[in-house]
Design a protein around this motif. Structure first.
Motif, PDB file in Angstrom:
ATOM      1  N   ALA A 108       1.094  -1.226   0.065  1.00 12.84           N
ATOM      2  CA  ALA A 108      -0.175   0.136   0.050  1.00 12.84           C
ATOM      3  C   ALA A 108       0.924   1.220   0.000  1.00 12.84           C
ATOM      4  O   ALA A 108       1.881   1.227   0.809  1.00 12.84           O
ATOM      5  CB  ALA A 108      -0.893  -0.025   1.306  1.00 12.84           C
ATOM      6  N   VAL A 109       0.268   2.135  -0.696  1.00 10.45           N
ATOM      7  CA  VAL A 109       1.423   3.447  -0.974  1.00 10.45           C
ATOM      8  C   VAL A 109       0.391   4.794  -0.696  1.00 10.45           C
ATOM      9  O   VAL A 109      -0.499   5.004  -0.956  1.00 10.45           O
ATOM     10  CB  VAL A 109       1.836   3.504  -2.484  1.00 10.45           C
ATOM     11  CG1 VAL A 109       2.769   4.529  -2.406  1.00 10.45           C
ATOM     12  CG2 VAL A 109       2.672   2.172  -2.825  1.00 10.45           C
ATOM     13  N   ASP A 110       1.233   5.541   0.212  1.00  9.43           N
ATOM     14  CA  ASP A 110       0.755   7.051   0.416  1.00  9.43           C
ATOM     15  C   ASP A 110       1.629   8.107  -0.215  1.00  9.43           C
ATOM     16  O   ASP A 110       2.931   7.776   0.071  1.00  9.43           O
ATOM     17  CB  ASP A 110       0.400   7.121   1.934  1.00  9.43           C
ATOM     18  CG  ASP A 110      -0.360   6.275   2.613  1.00  9.43           C
ATOM     19  OD1 ASP A 110      -1.474   5.757   1.967  1.00  9.43           O
ATOM     20  OD2 ASP A 110      -0.293   5.981   3.903  1.00  9.43           O
ATOM     21  N   LEU A 111       1.039   8.875  -0.911  1.00  9.33           N
ATOM     22  CA  LEU A 111       2.008  10.028  -1.429  1.00  9.33           C
ATOM     23  C   LEU A 111       1.535  11.273  -1.159  1.00  9.33           C
ATOM     24  O   LEU A 111       0.240  11.671  -0.975  1.00  9.33           O
ATOM     25  CB  LEU A 111       1.822   9.752  -3.106  1.00  9.33           C
ATOM     26  CG  LEU A 111       2.062   8.535  -3.635  1.00  9.33           C
ATOM     27  CD1 LEU A 111       1.765   8.431  -4.920  1.00  9.33           C
ATOM     28  CD2 LEU A 111       3.656   8.307  -3.568  1.00  9.33           C
ATOM     29  N   ASP A 112       2.319  12.307  -0.905  1.00  8.32           N
ATOM     30  CA  ASP A 112       2.061  13.703  -0.788  1.00  8.32           C
ATOM     31  C   ASP A 112       2.713  14.420  -2.064  1.00  8.32           C
ATOM     32  O   ASP A 112       3.926  14.332  -2.303  1.00  8.32           O
ATOM     33  CB  ASP A 112       2.837  14.152   0.588  1.00  8.32           C
ATOM     34  CG  ASP A 112       2.168  13.461   1.643  1.00  8.32           C
ATOM     35  OD1 ASP A 112       1.010  13.540   2.082  1.00  8.32           O
ATOM     36  OD2 ASP A 112       2.972  13.373   2.578  1.00  8.32           O
ATOM     37  N   LEU A 113       1.893  15.117  -2.486  1.00  6.85           N
ATOM     38  CA  LEU A 113       2.343  15.866  -3.891  1.00  6.85           C
ATOM     39  C   LEU A 113       2.222  17.314  -3.740  1.00  6.85           C
ATOM     40  O   LEU A 113       1.386  17.892  -2.995  1.00  6.85           O
ATOM     41  CB  LEU A 113       1.594  15.312  -5.225  1.00  6.85           C
ATOM     42  CG  LEU A 113       1.207  13.765  -5.453  1.00  6.85           C
ATOM     43  CD1 LEU A 113       0.319  13.570  -6.716  1.00  6.85           C
ATOM     44  CD2 LEU A 113       2.682  13.219  -5.653  1.00  6.85           C
ATOM     45  N   VAL A 114       2.967  17.980  -4.466  1.00  7.92           N
ATOM     46  CA  VAL A 114       2.885  19.393  -4.975  1.00  7.92           C
ATOM     47  C   VAL A 114       2.531  19.480  -6.464  1.00  7.92           C
ATOM     48  O   VAL A 114       3.415  18.825  -7.298  1.00  7.92           O
ATOM     49  CB  VAL A 114       4.139  19.944  -4.521  1.00  7.92           C
ATOM     50  CG1 VAL A 114       3.867  21.617  -5.021  1.00  7.92           C
ATOM     51  CG2 VAL A 114       4.316  20.025  -3.091  1.00  7.92           C
ATOM     52  N   VAL A 115       1.381  19.779  -7.022  1.00 14.98           N
ATOM     53  CA  VAL A 115       0.999  19.866  -8.394  1.00 14.98           C
ATOM     54  C   VAL A 115       1.575  21.327  -8.884  1.00 14.98           C
ATOM     55  O   VAL A 115       1.273  22.392  -8.375  1.00 14.98           O
ATOM     56  CB  VAL A 115      -0.192  19.614  -8.506  1.00 14.98           C
ATOM     57  CG1 VAL A 115      -0.554  17.916  -8.115  1.00 14.98           C
ATOM     58  CG2 VAL A 115      -1.292  20.329  -8.001  1.00 14.98           C
ATOM     59  N   GLU A 116       1.521  21.246 -10.315  1.00 12.44           N
ATOM     60  CA  GLU A 116       1.734  22.848 -10.840  1.00 12.44           C
ATOM     61  C   GLU A 116       0.453  23.411 -10.944  1.00 12.44           C
ATOM     62  O   GLU A 116      -0.712  22.655 -11.077  1.00 12.44           O
ATOM     63  CB  GLU A 116       2.285  22.402 -12.246  1.00 12.44           C
ATOM     64  CG  GLU A 116       3.618  21.941 -12.431  1.00 12.44           C
ATOM     65  CD  GLU A 116       4.556  22.674 -12.138  1.00 12.44           C
ATOM     66  OE1 GLU A 116       4.367  23.982 -12.248  1.00 12.44           O
ATOM     67  OE2 GLU A 116       5.799  22.514 -12.281  1.00 12.44           O
ATOM     68  N   TYR A 117       0.429  24.432 -10.911  1.00 14.20           N
ATOM     69  CA  TYR A 117      -0.848  25.484 -10.872  1.00 14.20           C
ATOM     70  C   TYR A 117      -1.337  25.182 -12.517  1.00 14.20           C
ATOM     71  O   TYR A 117      -0.871  25.306 -13.441  1.00 14.20           O
ATOM     72  CB  TYR A 117      -0.584  26.918 -10.885  1.00 14.20           C
ATOM     73  CG  TYR A 117      -1.582  27.856 -10.903  1.00 14.20           C
ATOM     74  CD1 TYR A 117      -2.789  27.917  -9.929  1.00 14.20           C
ATOM     75  CD2 TYR A 117      -1.928  28.451 -12.201  1.00 14.20           C
ATOM     76  CE1 TYR A 117      -3.849  28.760 -10.205  1.00 14.20           C
ATOM     77  CE2 TYR A 117      -2.852  29.213 -12.390  1.00 14.20           C
ATOM     78  CZ  TYR A 117      -3.969  29.311 -11.437  1.00 14.20           C
ATOM     79  OH  TYR A 117      -5.140  30.128 -11.653  1.00 14.20           O
ATOM     80  N   GLY A 118      -2.673  25.151 -12.321  1.00 11.16           N
ATOM     81  CA  GLY A 118      -3.567  25.019 -13.692  1.00 11.16           C
ATOM     82  C   GLY A 118      -3.742  23.650 -13.998  1.00 11.16           C
ATOM     83  O   GLY A 118      -4.437  23.394 -14.952  1.00 11.16           O
ATOM     84  N   VAL A 119      -3.176  22.457 -13.701  1.00 12.02           N
ATOM     85  CA  VAL A 119      -3.402  21.191 -14.100  1.00 12.02           C
ATOM     86  C   VAL A 119      -4.663  20.533 -13.121  1.00 12.02           C
ATOM     87  O   VAL A 119      -4.568  21.146 -12.261  1.00 12.02           O
ATOM     88  CB  VAL A 119      -1.891  20.269 -13.847  1.00 12.02           C
ATOM     89  CG1 VAL A 119      -0.692  20.826 -14.666  1.00 12.02           C
ATOM     90  CG2 VAL A 119      -1.594  20.172 -12.299  1.00 12.02           C
ATOM     91  N   PRO A 120      -5.358  19.922 -14.002  1.00 15.29           N
ATOM     92  CA  PRO A 120      -6.533  19.182 -13.305  1.00 15.29           C
ATOM     93  C   PRO A 120      -5.908  18.315 -12.266  1.00 15.29           C
ATOM     94  O   PRO A 120      -5.463  17.202 -12.700  1.00 15.29           O
ATOM     95  CB  PRO A 120      -7.283  18.687 -14.510  1.00 15.29           C
ATOM     96  CG  PRO A 120      -6.728  18.910 -15.649  1.00 15.29           C
ATOM     97  CD  PRO A 120      -5.123  19.490 -15.207  1.00 15.29           C
ATOM     98  N   ILE A 121      -6.210  18.760 -10.885  1.00 14.42           N
ATOM     99  CA  ILE A 121      -5.747  17.747  -9.769  1.00 14.42           C
ATOM    100  C   ILE A 121      -6.224  16.387  -9.905  1.00 14.42           C
ATOM    101  O   ILE A 121      -5.443  15.370  -9.845  1.00 14.42           O
ATOM    102  CB  ILE A 121      -5.931  18.526  -8.690  1.00 14.42           C
ATOM    103  CG1 ILE A 121      -5.010  19.828  -8.506  1.00 14.42           C
ATOM    104  CG2 ILE A 121      -5.746  17.589  -7.385  1.00 14.42           C
ATOM    105  CD1 ILE A 121      -5.321  20.706  -7.226  1.00 14.42           C
ATOM    106  N   PRO A 122      -7.517  16.033 -10.327  1.00 16.31           N
ATOM    107  CA  PRO A 122      -7.917  14.744 -10.238  1.00 16.31           C
ATOM    108  C   PRO A 122      -7.204  14.156 -11.242  1.00 16.31           C
ATOM    109  O   PRO A 122      -7.177  12.731 -11.341  1.00 16.31           O
ATOM    110  CB  PRO A 122      -9.578  14.855 -10.598  1.00 16.31           C
ATOM    111  CG  PRO A 122      -9.609  16.187 -10.228  1.00 16.31           C
ATOM    112  CD  PRO A 122      -8.547  17.001 -10.387  1.00 16.31           C
ATOM    113  N   GLU A 123      -7.010  14.512 -12.631  1.00 15.73           N
ATOM    114  CA  GLU A 123      -6.424  13.882 -13.661  1.00 15.73           C
ATOM    115  C   GLU A 123      -4.920  13.726 -13.367  1.00 15.73           C
ATOM    116  O   GLU A 123      -4.247  12.316 -13.353  1.00 15.73           O
ATOM    117  CB  GLU A 123      -6.461  14.612 -14.919  1.00 15.73           C
ATOM    118  CG  GLU A 123      -7.718  14.545 -15.600  1.00 15.73           C
ATOM    119  CD  GLU A 123      -7.776  15.550 -17.000  1.00 15.73           C
ATOM    120  OE1 GLU A 123      -6.655  15.603 -17.701  1.00 15.73           O
ATOM    121  OE2 GLU A 123      -8.785  15.983 -17.311  1.00 15.73           O
TER     122      GLU A 123
END
Length: 170
Positions: A108-123
């Motif tokens: 089982a894996v847990d991830l903490d992410l920082v995403v780029e502004y403007g990208v669709p987070i659910p995708e």
């Protein structure tokens, strides 16, 4: 022709010079070799995979997805990690932001992410989940039962501009 002439050692055929019990031992060894040869390689030992192996695979797979800027929870933790990554001779910590639980056959894996502004987070989360599952299962053979994705921050384009302006020498 005598038994001794047909088998100069006379050791196995039951003729003169036979060693009592030798036929049973050789036959037993032959049976054991045939039984062992019929078993698959994975039945002849055990493979264990350390948590850190799965952490590194999952971290690399998550970072491959477009839209993932960085990994790790908390601004201070990421800042310290970024400084450590820039130290000459240092290597980036691919396990930052990744926690795993590894069993004998599942992970089982847990991830903490920082995403780029403007990208669709659910995708992005869906693509990260799919890429991590595919990589971990392909490389380790473990079944990934879940991948929990937490988006902790959004990287804004202005965040890099401020850092560069502060680092300038005039």
């Amino acid at each position: 022709m005598t038994a001794q002439e047909s088998n100069p050692t006379g050791a196995v055929d039951g003729g003169p010079g036979t060693v009592p019990g030798l036929t049973a031992v050789l036959g037993g060894a032959g049976e054991t070799a045939r039984a062992t040869a019929g078993r698959a390689a994975d039945e002849r030992g055990r493979t264990t995979i350390a948590d850190v192996v799965v952490v590194k695979i999952a971290g690399m797979a998550a970072r491959e997805v477009p839209g993932v800027y960085d990994m790790g929870a908390g601004g201070l933790s990421r800042t310290i990690g970024a400084v450590r990554d820039r130290v000459p001779g240092g290597r980036p910590n691919v396990g930052r932001g990744v926690k795993v639980e590894v069993g004998e056959r599942q992970a089982a894996v847990d991830l903490d992410l920082v995403v780029e502004y403007g990208v669709p987070i659910p995708e992005v989360a869906r693509e990260v989940r799919a890429n991590v599952i595919a990589a971990v299962e392909r490389i380790t053979g473990l079944e990934v039962v879940e991948v929990q994705v937490a988006v902790d921050d959004v990287h804004l384009p202005d965040d890099d501009a401020g850092a560069v302006a502060d680092a300038r020498v005039e």
